[in-house]
Design an enzyme around this catalytic site. Structure first.
Site, PDB file in Angstrom:
ATOM      1  N   SER A 241      36.544  37.904  30.115  1.00  0.00           N
ATOM      2  CA  SER A 241      36.295  36.918  28.922  1.00  0.00           C
ATOM      3  C   SER A 241      35.681  37.390  27.770  1.00  0.00           C
ATOM      4  O   SER A 241      35.983  37.124  26.685  1.00  0.00           O
ATOM      5  CB  SER A 241      35.813  35.580  29.501  1.00  0.00           C
ATOM      6  OG  SER A 241      34.583  35.977  30.117  1.00  0.00           O
ATOM      7  N   HIS A 271      38.392  36.157  37.978  1.00  0.00           N
ATOM      8  CA  HIS A 271      37.312  36.020  36.983  1.00  0.00           C
ATOM      9  C   HIS A 271      36.775  34.570  36.968  1.00  0.00           C
ATOM     10  O   HIS A 271      36.433  34.326  38.279  1.00  0.00           O
ATOM     11  CB  HIS A 271      37.758  36.293  35.627  1.00  0.00           C
ATOM     12  CG  HIS A 271      36.903  36.568  34.438  1.00  0.00           C
ATOM     13  ND1 HIS A 271      35.522  36.931  34.847  1.00  0.00           N
ATOM     14  CD2 HIS A 271      36.914  36.531  33.324  1.00  0.00           C
ATOM     15  CE1 HIS A 271      34.682  36.943  33.825  1.00  0.00           C
ATOM     16  NE2 HIS A 271      35.530  36.594  32.856  1.00  0.00           N
ATOM     17  N   HIS A 317      31.854  42.250  43.176  1.00  0.00           N
ATOM     18  CA  HIS A 317      31.648  42.539  41.890  1.00  0.00           C
ATOM     19  C   HIS A 317      32.007  44.130  41.515  1.00  0.00           C
ATOM     20  O   HIS A 317      31.950  45.105  41.976  1.00  0.00           O
ATOM     21  CB  HIS A 317      30.302  42.320  41.439  1.00  0.00           C
ATOM     22  CG  HIS A 317      30.208  41.734  40.113  1.00  0.00           C
ATOM     23  ND1 HIS A 317      30.184  42.641  38.913  1.00  0.00           N
ATOM     24  CD2 HIS A 317      30.264  40.551  39.442  1.00  0.00           C
ATOM     25  CE1 HIS A 317      30.131  41.973  37.721  1.00  0.00           C
ATOM     26  NE2 HIS A 317      30.166  40.593  38.089  1.00  0.00           N
ATOM     27  N   ARG A 326      22.270  35.300  39.115  1.00  0.00           N
ATOM     28  CA  ARG A 326      22.885  34.069  38.949  1.00  0.00           C
ATOM     29  C   ARG A 326      23.292  33.218  40.120  1.00  0.00           C
ATOM     30  O   ARG A 326      22.932  32.240  40.168  1.00  0.00           O
ATOM     31  CB  ARG A 326      24.031  34.359  38.130  1.00  0.00           C
ATOM     32  CG  ARG A 326      23.857  34.923  36.649  1.00  0.00           C
ATOM     33  CD  ARG A 326      25.031  35.395  36.070  1.00  0.00           C
ATOM     34  NE  ARG A 326      26.117  36.123  36.899  1.00  0.00           N
ATOM     35  CZ  ARG A 326      27.219  36.441  36.486  1.00  0.00           C
ATOM     36  NH1 ARG A 326      27.876  36.027  35.291  1.00  0.00           N
ATOM     37  NH2 ARG A 326      27.946  37.242  36.963  1.00  0.00           N
ATOM     38  N   ASP A 372      29.813  32.927  41.352  1.00  0.00           N
ATOM     39  CA  ASP A 372      30.896  31.732  41.686  1.00  0.00           C
ATOM     40  C   ASP A 372      30.600  31.329  43.088  1.00  0.00           C
ATOM     41  O   ASP A 372      31.337  30.455  43.577  1.00  0.00           O
ATOM     42  CB  ASP A 372      32.295  32.386  41.567  1.00  0.00           C
ATOM     43  CG  ASP A 372      32.584  32.792  40.133  1.00  0.00           C
ATOM     44  OD1 ASP A 372      32.062  31.743  39.278  1.00  0.00           O
ATOM     45  OD2 ASP A 372      33.469  33.553  39.781  1.00  0.00           O
TER      46      ASP A 372
HETATM   47  N1  CMX Z   1      37.227  39.709  49.386  1.00  0.00           N
HETATM   48  C1  CMX Z   1      38.096  40.758  50.065  1.00  0.00           C
HETATM   49  N2  CMX Z   1      38.348  41.831  49.554  1.00  0.00           N
HETATM   50  C2  CMX Z   1      37.583  42.175  48.417  1.00  0.00           C
HETATM   51  C3  CMX Z   1      36.452  41.414  47.920  1.00  0.00           C
HETATM   52  C4  CMX Z   1      36.538  40.037  48.582  1.00  0.00           C
HETATM   53  N3  CMX Z   1      35.546  39.369  47.907  1.00  0.00           N
HETATM   54  N4  CMX Z   1      36.112  42.113  46.777  1.00  0.00           N
HETATM   55  C5  CMX Z   1      36.726  43.135  46.555  1.00  0.00           C
HETATM   56  N5  CMX Z   1      37.555  43.352  47.788  1.00  0.00           N
HETATM   57  C6  CMX Z   1      38.462  44.412  47.975  1.00  0.00           C
HETATM   58  C7  CMX Z   1      39.425  44.294  46.571  1.00  0.00           C
HETATM   59  O1  CMX Z   1      40.353  43.735  46.571  1.00  0.00           O
HETATM   60  C8  CMX Z   1      39.688  45.940  46.558  1.00  0.00           C
HETATM   61  O2  CMX Z   1      41.176  46.016  47.469  1.00  0.00           O
HETATM   62  P1  CMX Z   1      42.363  47.018  47.308  1.00  0.00           P
HETATM   63  O3  CMX Z   1      41.643  48.427  47.203  1.00  0.00           O
HETATM   64  O4  CMX Z   1      43.049  46.473  48.397  1.00  0.00           O
HETATM   65  O5  CMX Z   1      42.776  46.476  45.990  1.00  0.00           O
HETATM   66  C9  CMX Z   1      38.650  46.623  47.389  1.00  0.00           C
HETATM   67  O6  CMX Z   1      37.926  45.815  47.874  1.00  0.00           O
HETATM   68  C10 CMX Z   1      38.067  47.257  46.249  1.00  0.00           C
HETATM   69  O7  CMX Z   1      37.393  46.479  45.204  1.00  0.00           O
HETATM   70  P2  CMX Z   1      36.119  46.652  44.467  1.00  0.00           P
HETATM   71  O8  CMX Z   1      36.157  47.861  43.700  1.00  0.00           O
HETATM   72  O9  CMX Z   1      34.722  46.354  45.203  1.00  0.00           O
HETATM   73  O10 CMX Z   1      36.246  45.501  43.472  1.00  0.00           O
HETATM   74  P3  CMX Z   1      36.727  45.363  42.124  1.00  0.00           P
HETATM   75  O11 CMX Z   1      35.932  45.852  41.020  1.00  0.00           O
HETATM   76  O12 CMX Z   1      38.367  45.882  42.029  1.00  0.00           O
HETATM   77  O13 CMX Z   1      37.017  43.714  42.016  1.00  0.00           O
HETATM   78  C11 CMX Z   1      36.429  41.457  42.216  1.00  0.00           C
HETATM   79  C12 CMX Z   1      35.893  42.886  41.480  1.00  0.00           C
HETATM   80  C13 CMX Z   1      35.225  40.440  41.558  1.00  0.00           C
HETATM   81  C14 CMX Z   1      37.606  41.195  41.176  1.00  0.00           C
HETATM   82  C15 CMX Z   1      36.619  41.553  43.756  1.00  0.00           C
HETATM   83  O14 CMX Z   1      35.317  41.781  44.274  1.00  0.00           O
HETATM   84  C16 CMX Z   1      37.231  40.184  44.089  1.00  0.00           C
HETATM   85  O15 CMX Z   1      38.518  39.867  43.954  1.00  0.00           O
HETATM   86  N6  CMX Z   1      36.329  39.192  44.676  1.00  0.00           N
HETATM   87  C17 CMX Z   1      36.790  37.844  44.952  1.00  0.00           C
HETATM   88  C18 CMX Z   1      37.088  36.884  43.734  1.00  0.00           C
HETATM   89  C19 CMX Z   1      35.835  36.404  42.907  1.00  0.00           C
HETATM   90  O16 CMX Z   1      34.627  36.304  43.438  1.00  0.00           O
HETATM   91  N7  CMX Z   1      35.840  36.753  41.557  1.00  0.00           N
HETATM   92  C20 CMX Z   1      34.764  36.325  40.846  1.00  0.00           C
HETATM   93  C21 CMX Z   1      33.952  37.618  40.092  1.00  0.00           C
HETATM   94  C22 CMX Z   1      32.941  37.090  39.079  1.00  0.00           C
HETATM   95  C23 CMX Z   1      33.700  36.662  37.851  1.00  0.00           C
HETATM   96  O17 CMX Z   1      33.958  37.615  37.233  1.00  0.00           O
HETATM   97  O18 CMX Z   1      33.346  35.474  37.536  1.00  0.00           O
END
Ligand code: CMX
Length: 433
Positions: A241, A271, A317, A326, A372
């Site tokens: 964002s 996000h 994250h 937070r 979140d």
């Molecule tokens: N559950 C399951 N798998 C997860 C995970 C979770 N909560 N968090 C990360 N992973 C997985 C990723 O999907 C990724 O898998 P692949 O290699 O198969 O693609 C792997 O772990 C590595 O990811 P990462 O480098 O640790 O995390 P990213 O920087 O790629 O992504 C985020 C960060 C937040 C998108 C991810 O942790 C996620 O999808 N979390 C759940 C959704 C969420 O809570 N989003 C809100 C974030 C806060 C915000 O921006 O508002």
């Protein structure tokens, strides 16, 4: 106006500082980019600058160098309140100093003066299909306000580049003043009779939002609203964002175009939409087990989620490597105000179990909760139970940070963003070398 005066006073020194840095050290290398990063969403590439906030992977967000506990302690508060004025936080983000109570109240007064939303914006929203997602309505309303942009008007009149930030500050104040009013209108349009209670200029930003949303415990929710907007305001510049707002703004698109784009990014499930998904997940657990399950049942449930190919929302994250402060601030708030609530107890148990599950799975770089993981639980407690509205709340808060950034980007003359792309063949060639 106080914000204008304070920023004006700082500008010459800031411009000199940035000019000298670029002139004398423009060639200094601060980062290298790997093929993994080019294909990996530019993770960790150090290529943006902001002085508004910084996310330390090991400690979390600092607003103008101040941690969340410091901000909550030091910013001035309304009478009898434990959580500061949102106007105080906006002042801190824009000016970089803790405001006095009078200065914080001056920002609140600016908002009260600018809160009226033109009637045609409501007509636009009313004309849209009822099933439209609240984030679409929100983004649409922001875009509909573009015709009121002071920056666009002054730009068309030929204003000098040095002064771009001044009408941008006007836009930032006008927009942030109207957002809670629009959000409340959307709430009533989607889930009520379309008649939101009127904005009350005697109330502060958070209290007004509680009033306009029509929650039962107005006083309690006013505290939560202030906390929520403060915590969600800024998270440095690389998140979707903030970056989308900055990118679109860098083309000299005004605050309305830029923030509408930012909201569209916030609406993504990875996000801002994660807050709605997260509460949905907690409720699915509660419903499956008829309350707070045993540790073992929760452990199994979390694995089922992962094995079905889904992420556990609210965990992980891109930058943080510890529990998000937070999250911690909201958990503490909930434990202080309603510790017996089933969803709060469940959220705490999830905090205990899910990091272990994610560690065992071995994929997520950060198995800890993010903002979140609990925000929806707090809203739910106060009766705001329409999940798809939660990202709108995030958007109201996020505007504070991205608008402060836009004002400073204009003030420091940041240019249009234009990174370079390569082809896969070029990367393969680079790999051979
Ligand atoms: N559950 C399951 N798998 C997860 C995970 C979770 N909560 N968090 C990360 N992973 C997985 C990723 O999907 C990724 O898998 P692949 O290699 O198969 O693609 C792997 O772990 C590595 O990811 P990462 O480098 O640790 O995390 P990213 O920087 O790629 O992504 C985020 C960060 C937040 C998108 C991810 O942790 C996620 O999808 N979390 C759940 C959704 C969420 O809570 N989003 C809100 C974030 C806060 C915000 O921006 O508002």
């Amino acid at each position: 106006m106080i914000l204008h005066e304070k920023i004006s006073a700082q500008l010459p020194a800031w411009r000199e500082r940035v000019k000298n840095l670029v002139k004398e050290h423009g060639e200094t290398v601060i980062d290298q980019v790997t093929i993994g990063q080019v294909y990996g969403g530019m993770r960790d590439v150090k290529s943006l600058v902001t002085d508004i906030s910084f996310v330390d992977p090991a400690t979390g967000i600092k607003f103008r160098g101040m941690s969340i506990p410091e901000v909550l302690e030091k910013l001035p508060k309304p009478d009898g309140a434990a959580i500061p004025y949102v106007g105080a936080l906006f002042y801190l983000l824009l000016v970089g100093e803790i405001p006095t109570r009078a200065e914080a109240e001056a920002v609140e007064a600016e908002w009260a003066r600018r809160a009226e939303v033109p009637a045609y914006v409501y007509d636009v929203l009313r004309a849209m299909p009822r099933e439209t997602h609240p984030m679409v309505l929100f983004s649409q309303a922001v875009l509909a306000l573009q015709v009121t942009s002071e920056f666009a008007r002054k730009y068309n009149e030929g204003i000098k580049k040095d002064a771009y930030w001044e009408p941008t500050l006007e836009d930032a104040l006008n927009l942030t003043a109207k957002l809670p009013v629009i959000a409340a209108f959307i709430y009533w349009l989607k889930y009520g009779d379309g008649q939101a209670p009127k904005y009350d200029p005697a109330l502060d930003y958070g209290a007004n939002f509680a009033h306009m949303l029509g929650v039962k415990d107005e006083k309690g929710y006013a505290e939560l609203a202030r906390l929520y907007f403060i915590l969600h305001s800024d998270h440095e510049s690389g998140n979707v964002s903030a970056h989308a707002t900055h990118l679109v703004g860098s083309a000299l698109s005004d605050a309305y175009y830029a923030f509408s784009a930012g909201l569209n990014g916030l609406a993504g499930p990875l996000h801002g939409l994660a807050n709605q998904e997260c509460l949905g997940w907690l409720i699915a657990v509660r419903d499956r087990f008829g309350g707070v399950p045993s540790r073992q049942d929760l452990y199994k449930f979390a694995w089922e989620t992962l094995e079905s190919g889904k992420v556990i929302p609210g965990y992980g994250h891109a930058v943080l490597r510890v529990p998000d402060p937070r999250f911690t601030a909201q958990l503490e708030y909930a434990k202080q105000h309603f510790p017996q609530d089933t969803l709060v107890q469940l959220a705490e148990l999830v905090y205990d179990v899910v990091p272990q599950v994610l560690k065992e799975q071995g994929k997520a770089k950060n198995p800890a909760p993010n903002v979140d993981a609990i925000s929806g639980t707090l809203q739910y407690y106060y009766g705001v139970r329409e999940f798809d509205f939660y990202t709108v709340l995030f958007g109201v808060g996020r505007a504070l940070g991205v608008m402060a950034n836009l004002v400073w980007a204009r003030a420091l003359g940041q240019p249009i963003e234009r990174p370079k792309s390569l082809t896969t063949a070029m990367l393969e060639e680079a790999a051979k070398k």
